[in-house]
Design an enzyme around this catalytic site. Structure first.
Site, PDB file in Angstrom:
ATOM      1  N   ASP A  28       0.931  -1.260  -0.126  1.00 40.86           N
ATOM      2  CA  ASP A  28      -0.020  -0.013   0.089  1.00 40.86           C
ATOM      3  C   ASP A  28       0.984   1.272   0.128  1.00 40.86           C
ATOM      4  O   ASP A  28       2.044   1.023   0.488  1.00 40.86           O
ATOM      5  CB  ASP A  28      -0.968  -0.181   1.257  1.00 40.86           C
ATOM      6  N   ASP A  30      -0.235   5.158   0.915  1.00 46.05           N
ATOM      7  CA  ASP A  30      -0.410   6.023   1.993  1.00 46.05           C
ATOM      8  C   ASP A  30      -0.351   5.379   3.385  1.00 46.05           C
ATOM      9  O   ASP A  30      -1.184   4.313   3.512  1.00 46.05           O
ATOM     10  CB  ASP A  30      -1.847   6.504   1.545  1.00 46.05           C
TER      11      ASP A  30
END
Length: 275
Positions: A28, A30
């Site tokens: 991922d 963020d």
């Protein structure tokens, strides 16, 4: 011809985790590689504070971000937060102006706020995450970014990481390919496919509730939870196999697995037969 992948045994202890079966890492963005979650949190707060006040609803808090928004595609986050307050607005369409009081209008308004903040403040990758990425690449493993945000390419560029990832499955790719977003596992599965790896030899690296759920819902070798505020107990309950505060805690496990593997005679990791 592929053999049966040898996947690591799950453990909650970062020092003891076995990574010998892992050949790919699906990150991922963020909150895992970059602290853009803070930028997103501020943008969502600026969006929803006046909206909720206008509807006489309970004020927006950071807890709302983690519970209803974090890790989800932007419009899904808008819907989820509004539903939590019992607020109904028209759905609208993706081309709605940011001034429109619709789900898509609110989402576009938030995106404007995010891009303005990113341009003003920039973003620097987490040093510990970069150190882990370095270790993973030294070990010869493949990497991809899987983000619900349509801004992933600009964030990677701003953080100086764009050249590190040939595979980026972001919100724009999900829309283009008709892939359901997190908490469904489809975007992670697409990233593994683009890397040329079975999901069972890939690790999902996530900090968001919806992302950990997505990893747990698929047939991945490991789900690594990074605790940026969700809490260790919650991440474990959602399906994380190992939980860390910073990714560099896993560098010894990466190096240990690399040292235990002979690239010429290794039989613990399945490989394609030569054609």
């Amino acid at each position: 011809m592929k053999g049966t992948p040898v996947t690591p045994s799950p453990t909650s202890d970062a020092a003891a985790v076995d990574l010998t079966g892992i050949r790919g890492y699906l990150f991922d963005l963020d909150g895992v590689l970059t602290p853009t979650a803070v930028v997103h949190m501020h943008a969502w707060s600026r969006l929803f504070t006046p909206i909720l006040e206008a509807h006489g609803a309970a004020p927006y808090t950071d807890d709302d971000y983690f519970a209803y928004i974090d890790g989800k595609p932007r419009y899904d986050g808008v819907r989820s937060l509004l539903e939590s307050r019992g607020i109904r607005v028209p759905e609208g369409v993706p081309t709605d102006a940011p001034t429109a009081d619709t789900v898509h209008g609110f989402g576009n308004r938030k995106n404007e706020a995010f891009n303005a903040t990113l341009a003003e403040e920039g973003v620097t990758a987490y040093p510990a995450s970069v150190a882990f990425l370095d270790a993973v690449e030294r070990a010869g493993h493949r990497v991809a970014v899987v983000s619900s945000s349509k801004n992933a390419p600009s964030v990677l560029e701003a953080a100086g990481l764009a050249h590190r990832f040939d595979v980026v499955v972001d919100g724009a790719v999900a829309v283009r390919d008709g892939l359901p977003g997190k908490p469904e596992p489809d975007t992670f599965e697409r990233a593994a496919e683009l890397l040329g790896l079975p999901t069972t030899v890939c690790a999902v690296v996530e900090d968001a509730e919806s992302g950990v759920k997505a990893g747990a819902a698929g047939e991945f070798g490991l789900v690594i939870g990074v605790d940026r505020g969700v809490g260790r107990a919650a991440l474990e309950e959602l399906g994380a196999d190992v939980i860390v505060d910073e990714l560099d805690e896993l560098i010894p496990a990466v190096e240990r697995a690399a040292a235990a593997s002979d690239p010429h005679t290794n039989t613990s990791i399945p490989r394609e037969d030569p054609e």
